[in-house]
Design an enzyme around this catalytic site. Sequence first.
Site, short mmCIF file in Angstrom:
data_model
loop_
_atom_site.label_atom_id
_atom_site.label_comp_id
_atom_site.label_asym_id
_atom_site.label_seq_id
_atom_site.Cartn_x
_atom_site.Cartn_y
_atom_site.Cartn_z
N LYS A 101 33.97 -31.96 18.98
CA LYS A 101 35.03 -32.59 18.18
C LYS A 101 35.29 -33.98 18.73
O LYS A 101 35.37 -34.18 19.94
CB LYS A 101 36.31 -31.75 18.23
CG LYS A 101 36.09 -30.25 17.99
CD LYS A 101 35.45 -29.94 16.66
CE LYS A 101 35.19 -28.43 16.52
NZ LYS A 101 34.50 -28.10 15.27
N GLY A 106 31.00 -17.06 11.12
CA GLY A 106 30.03 -17.80 10.30
C GLY A 106 28.74 -18.12 11.03
O GLY A 106 27.64 -17.96 10.49
#
Length: 354
Positions: A299, A218
């Site tokens: 994250k 992506g």
Amino acid sequence: MHSDLQHAHDETLLGLCRPGFENDLAAELNYHAAEQMVGGYPRTVPDSGYVLWHSQQGSMAALLQSGLIFARSLSLAEGQFVDIGDDRIAELWPLLKQAAPFSEVFLEHPDTNDGREMQRFLRGFRKALEPRLKKAGLLKAAAGQRVHLFFSDSHNGWVTSSPAAVPLAEGGVRRLKLPAEAPSRSALKVEEALIRFFGNADSLTAKTAVDLGAAPGGWSWQLARRGIKVQAVDHGKIDARLLDEYPVEHIHGDAFTWRPRSSVDLVVCDVVDKPARTLQQMEKWLTQGWSRAALFNLKLPMKRRFQEAWQLLEKLTAAMERHEEHLGQPEIKAAQLYYDREEITVWAAFHRDY
């Protein structure tokens, strides 16, 4: 129905955020208040999607010009409305006059299930409100600020304002369309990050890039479709269209051990790993001169997310500053994007135009 307009006497900032991250935005506002020696306190409701920060001594208005990590948007309160009746325009008019003139009107709601149910009501309200504002001379294209009508529900909320020169999306949310050819929804993170950090999704002028942990591709796709020559590093499978149509060079390797043959303009990384490990890798790519800029995700842990993020960004800043004499002035931007979840997106570069 009972109607009451309450004006904000002390300065109040309204920050919109991802539901569930209210404490993180409050912690970020508290940090900046301490830095600026401003006295005040936050008010939060769990999973509400917004934070109110009340200043009792000093001003936090300077933050309106700079993006916070966990705030999708930040605006300065003109006043609060409480239990207004069905003739909302008439009851809101005093606060709207107080905020005027303004260049545009944002009608906003929390990004929650209950908040999104107000979208139809707000569309109809806009059709009634904007012509009356224009006729009264309150809505002027050349005005230096915009006005926000934030409805916590259909009868309560805040009238706030923000500088028109600061690019914002209504509600702080940029809903982007995912093209059918995109390999994954993660492609939207790149597009939103470029708009958030630079105001334009086509702002990159990099010619070469490396995508670490690229599969299914992506992020590589977003770069390649802009004419950037991409090396996609991952043992996993890359979308075949990337290899055939653009093309992207697929390198079977590990995101944390692979090294480039020569330096590139940009490294990107969206791996699922401990944030400290990802940051260490990005620090190495930048300070070793392997890449001039980096766009990556960190994250976040379940608790103390602002503190963890800020400590990591401070560490990166210090490392880049040690190389400032040879590589240029560090530039670091970070935000929790609409298309992020338990993560933040970071841009880091030695000051150049990309």
